[in-house]
Design an enzyme around this catalytic site. Structure first.
Site, PDB file in Angstrom:
ATOM      1  N   CYS A   1       0.847  -1.280   0.599  1.00 57.25           N
ATOM      2  CA  CYS A   1       0.244  -0.120  -0.163  1.00 57.25           C
ATOM      3  C   CYS A   1       0.970   0.723   0.297  1.00 57.25           C
ATOM      4  O   CYS A   1       1.908   0.932   0.691  1.00 57.25           O
ATOM      5  CB  CYS A   1      -0.990   0.213   1.224  1.00 57.25           C
ATOM      6  SG  CYS A   1      -0.447   1.231   2.244  1.00 57.25           S
ATOM      7  N   GLU A   2       0.246   2.313  -1.089  1.00 63.16           N
ATOM      8  CA  GLU A   2       1.334   3.605  -0.551  1.00 63.16           C
ATOM      9  C   GLU A   2       1.182   3.664   0.063  1.00 63.16           C
ATOM     10  O   GLU A   2       2.318   5.351   0.177  1.00 63.16           O
ATOM     11  CB  GLU A   2       0.745   4.359  -2.531  1.00 63.16           C
ATOM     12  CG  GLU A   2      -0.233   5.254  -2.496  1.00 63.16           C
ATOM     13  CD  GLU A   2      -0.421   5.228  -4.048  1.00 63.16           C
ATOM     14  OE1 GLU A   2       0.137   5.296  -4.428  1.00 63.16           O
ATOM     15  OE2 GLU A   2      -1.569   6.601  -3.818  1.00 63.16           O
ATOM     16  N   HIS A   3       0.305   4.419   1.280  1.00 65.22           N
ATOM     17  CA  HIS A   3      -0.035   5.183   2.169  1.00 65.22           C
ATOM     18  C   HIS A   3       0.941   4.716   3.045  1.00 65.22           C
ATOM     19  O   HIS A   3       1.296   5.532   3.732  1.00 65.22           O
ATOM     20  CB  HIS A   3      -1.422   4.946   2.481  1.00 65.22           C
ATOM     21  CG  HIS A   3      -2.152   5.566   1.547  1.00 65.22           C
ATOM     22  ND1 HIS A   3      -2.784   4.416   0.911  1.00 65.22           N
ATOM     23  CD2 HIS A   3      -2.284   6.975   0.606  1.00 65.22           C
ATOM     24  CE1 HIS A   3      -3.898   4.972   0.385  1.00 65.22           C
ATOM     25  NE2 HIS A   3      -3.345   6.399   0.205  1.00 65.22           N
ATOM     26  N   HIS A   4       1.294   2.929   3.730  1.00 70.09           N
ATOM     27  CA  HIS A   4       1.740   3.346   4.685  1.00 70.09           C
ATOM     28  C   HIS A   4       3.095   1.988   4.186  1.00 70.09           C
ATOM     29  O   HIS A   4       3.958   1.848   5.510  1.00 70.09           O
ATOM     30  CB  HIS A   4       0.630   2.340   6.422  1.00 70.09           C
ATOM     31  CG  HIS A   4      -0.531   3.088   5.930  1.00 70.09           C
ATOM     32  ND1 HIS A   4      -1.313   2.801   5.422  1.00 70.09           N
ATOM     33  CD2 HIS A   4       0.015   3.575   7.398  1.00 70.09           C
ATOM     34  CE1 HIS A   4      -2.280   3.667   6.489  1.00 70.09           C
ATOM     35  NE2 HIS A   4      -1.340   4.018   7.631  1.00 70.09           N
TER      36      HIS A   4
ATOM     37  N   GLN B   1      -5.462  -1.225  -4.367  1.00 73.98           N
ATOM     38  CA  GLN B   1      -6.034  -1.594  -5.016  1.00 73.98           C
ATOM     39  C   GLN B   1      -7.326  -1.252  -6.113  1.00 73.98           C
ATOM     40  O   GLN B   1      -6.627  -1.934  -7.184  1.00 73.98           O
ATOM     41  CB  GLN B   1      -7.021  -2.748  -4.108  1.00 73.98           C
ATOM     42  CG  GLN B   1      -7.581  -3.690  -3.796  1.00 73.98           C
ATOM     43  CD  GLN B   1      -8.132  -4.422  -3.133  1.00 73.98           C
ATOM     44  OE1 GLN B   1      -8.156  -4.809  -2.285  1.00 73.98           O
ATOM     45  NE2 GLN B   1      -9.075  -5.493  -3.802  1.00 73.98           N
TER      46      GLN B   1
ATOM     47  N   HIS C   1      -5.317  -5.826   3.696  1.00 72.53           N
ATOM     48  CA  HIS C   1      -4.405  -4.736   3.700  1.00 72.53           C
ATOM     49  C   HIS C   1      -3.997  -5.522   4.979  1.00 72.53           C
ATOM     50  O   HIS C   1      -4.774  -4.792   6.558  1.00 72.53           O
ATOM     51  CB  HIS C   1      -5.387  -3.805   3.380  1.00 72.53           C
ATOM     52  CG  HIS C   1      -5.074  -3.617   2.394  1.00 72.53           C
ATOM     53  ND1 HIS C   1      -4.786  -2.186   0.956  1.00 72.53           N
ATOM     54  CD2 HIS C   1      -6.127  -4.203   1.149  1.00 72.53           C
ATOM     55  CE1 HIS C   1      -5.314  -2.289   0.088  1.00 72.53           C
ATOM     56  NE2 HIS C   1      -6.293  -3.375   0.006  1.00 72.53           N
TER      57      HIS C   1
ATOM     58  N   CYS D   1      -2.373  -2.493   7.068  1.00 69.67           N
ATOM     59  CA  CYS D   1      -2.207  -1.448   7.023  1.00 69.67           C
ATOM     60  C   CYS D   1      -3.966  -1.165   8.125  1.00 69.67           C
ATOM     61  O   CYS D   1      -3.723  -0.983   9.205  1.00 69.67           O
ATOM     62  CB  CYS D   1      -1.673  -0.276   6.557  1.00 69.67           C
ATOM     63  SG  CYS D   1      -2.909  -0.383   5.344  1.00 69.67           S
TER      64      CYS D   1
HETATM   65  N1  LIG Z   1      -8.945   3.068  -1.343  1.00 66.68           N
HETATM   66  C1  LIG Z   1      -7.499   2.883  -0.510  1.00 66.68           C
HETATM   67  N2  LIG Z   1      -7.583   2.560   0.412  1.00 66.68           N
HETATM   68  C2  LIG Z   1      -5.950   1.903   1.117  1.00 66.68           C
HETATM   69  C3  LIG Z   1      -5.745   1.949   0.074  1.00 66.68           C
HETATM   70  N3  LIG Z   1      -4.616   0.726   1.186  1.00 66.68           N
HETATM   71  C4  LIG Z   1      -4.475   1.550   2.291  1.00 66.68           C
HETATM   72  N4  LIG Z   1      -5.964   2.760   2.159  1.00 66.68           N
HETATM   73  C5  LIG Z   1      -6.243   3.954   3.510  1.00 66.68           C
HETATM   74  O1  LIG Z   1      -5.476   5.278   3.102  1.00 66.68           O
HETATM   75  C6  LIG Z   1      -5.806   5.738   4.261  1.00 66.68           C
HETATM   76  C7  LIG Z   1      -5.000   6.204   4.244  1.00 66.68           C
HETATM   77  O2  LIG Z   1      -5.272   7.929   5.289  1.00 66.68           O
HETATM   78  P1  LIG Z   1      -4.981   8.635   6.437  1.00 66.68           P
HETATM   79  O3  LIG Z   1      -6.235   8.993   7.359  1.00 66.68           O
HETATM   80  O4  LIG Z   1      -4.064   9.712   5.294  1.00 66.68           O
HETATM   81  O5  LIG Z   1      -3.746   7.751   6.859  1.00 66.68           O
HETATM   82  P2  LIG Z   1      -3.691   6.897   8.561  1.00 66.68           P
HETATM   83  O6  LIG Z   1      -4.103   7.684   9.829  1.00 66.68           O
HETATM   84  O7  LIG Z   1      -2.406   6.317   8.792  1.00 66.68           O
HETATM   85  O8  LIG Z   1      -4.907   5.781   8.254  1.00 66.68           O
HETATM   86  P3  LIG Z   1      -5.670   5.047   9.584  1.00 66.68           P
HETATM   87  O9  LIG Z   1      -5.321   3.990   8.355  1.00 66.68           O
HETATM   88  O10 LIG Z   1      -7.112   4.919   9.342  1.00 66.68           O
HETATM   89  O11 LIG Z   1      -4.899   5.321  10.488  1.00 66.68           O
HETATM   90  C8  LIG Z   1      -6.531   4.755   4.933  1.00 66.68           C
HETATM   91  O12 LIG Z   1      -7.900   4.904   5.264  1.00 66.68           O
HETATM   92  C9  LIG Z   1      -6.048   3.338   4.474  1.00 66.68           C
HETATM   93  O13 LIG Z   1      -6.626   2.562   5.348  1.00 66.68           O
HETATM   94  C10 LIG Z   1      -5.765   1.326  -0.959  1.00 66.68           C
HETATM   95  O14 LIG Z   1      -5.767   0.014  -1.501  1.00 66.68           O
HETATM   96  N5  LIG Z   1      -7.278   1.772  -1.729  1.00 66.68           N
HETATM   97 ZN   LIG Z   2      -1.812   1.088   4.274  1.00 64.01          ZN
END
Ligand SMILES: Nc1nc2c(ncn2[C@@H]2O[C@H](COP(=O)(O)OP(=O)(O)OP(=O)(O)O)[C@@H](O)[C@H]2O)c(=O)[nH]1
Ligand SMILES: [Zn+2]
Length: 203
Positions: free
Chosen positions: A92-95, A133, A161, A163
């Protein structure tokens, strides 16, 4: 004569300079996390992680369109071809944590078919990158549509996921399903046939 390697045959050949630079950065990260990077068990860890991360993102070095185009054959077959239960490992590109599960891919040819193994190969080529995804699902669909110009393409991905499991909301059993369709799969009947084929197990 030495056979030239295909792009996906080169994925475990790491660039020495990038590996060294990544390893240096991981040394700092490990140190910042409060560990002793000089202790025996961690001595080689920065380099191991540097290689592991390059492996987990090796899709950037692949050209999925070229992979499909390397094995296309003229064939007058107009029925649905389904490759299901393709293992997916992405990040996942966010974490930068893994998400993993299964992809199910189908297409209806329009004069051309593709070597079956090339479908999981392009799933991997797009999955081994920093992804979401939804985009992964669309990219697989678009690539098949562009290469083969079939009567339709369908892609469904079911994934968990890390994360959402190891951290954050910590939901251990939630599975996310994404789907993307073109052409004939936009019709209810064809889509239902595909869904039924990917739902039935052989055993
Ligand atoms: N739509 C989508 N979201 C994703 C995917 N992988 C991770 N995420 C989401 O990316 C979001 C990033 O949100 P943020 O609020 O910026 O990050 P955060 O504070 O770490 O969020 P939490 O995971 O809710 O603790 C999260 O809701 C993750 O669940 C994906 O493949 N698709
Ligand atoms: Zn993530």
């Amino acid at each position: 004569m030495i056979k030239e390697l295909k792009s996906y045959e080169k994925i475990e050949q790491y660039d020495a300079e990038i590996t060294a630079s990544l390893a240096d950065n991981y040394k700092t990260i490990i140190d910042n996390l409060g560990e002793d990077v000089t202790r025996e068990g961690l001595e080689k860890t920065p380099e191991r992680v540097a290689k592991a991360m390059q492996y987990l993102t090796h899709g950037y070095g692949l050209d999925p369109l070229e992979i499909l185009q390397s094995a296309m054959f003229t064939e007058d077959h107009k029925q649905m071809i389904v490759v299901k239960d393709i293992e997916v490992y992405s990040m996942c590109e966010h974490h930068m944590l893994p998400f993993f599960g299964k992809a199910h891919v189908a297409y209806i040819p329009n004069g051309k078919i593709v070597g079956l193994s090339k479908i999981p190969r392009i799933v991997d080529a797009f999955a081994r990158r920093m992804q979401v995804q939804e985009r992964l699902t669309d990219q697989i669909k678009d690539c098949i549509q562009e290469a083969l110009n079939p009567l339709g393409v369908a892609v469904v991905i079911e994934a968990q996921h890390m994360c959402m499991q190891m951290r954050g909301i910590q939901k251990q059993n939630s599975v996310t399903t994404t789907s993307s369709f073109t052409g004939a799969f936009e019709k209810d009947k064809t889509r239902k046939e595909f869904i039924s084929l990917i739902s039935n197990k052989f055993s």
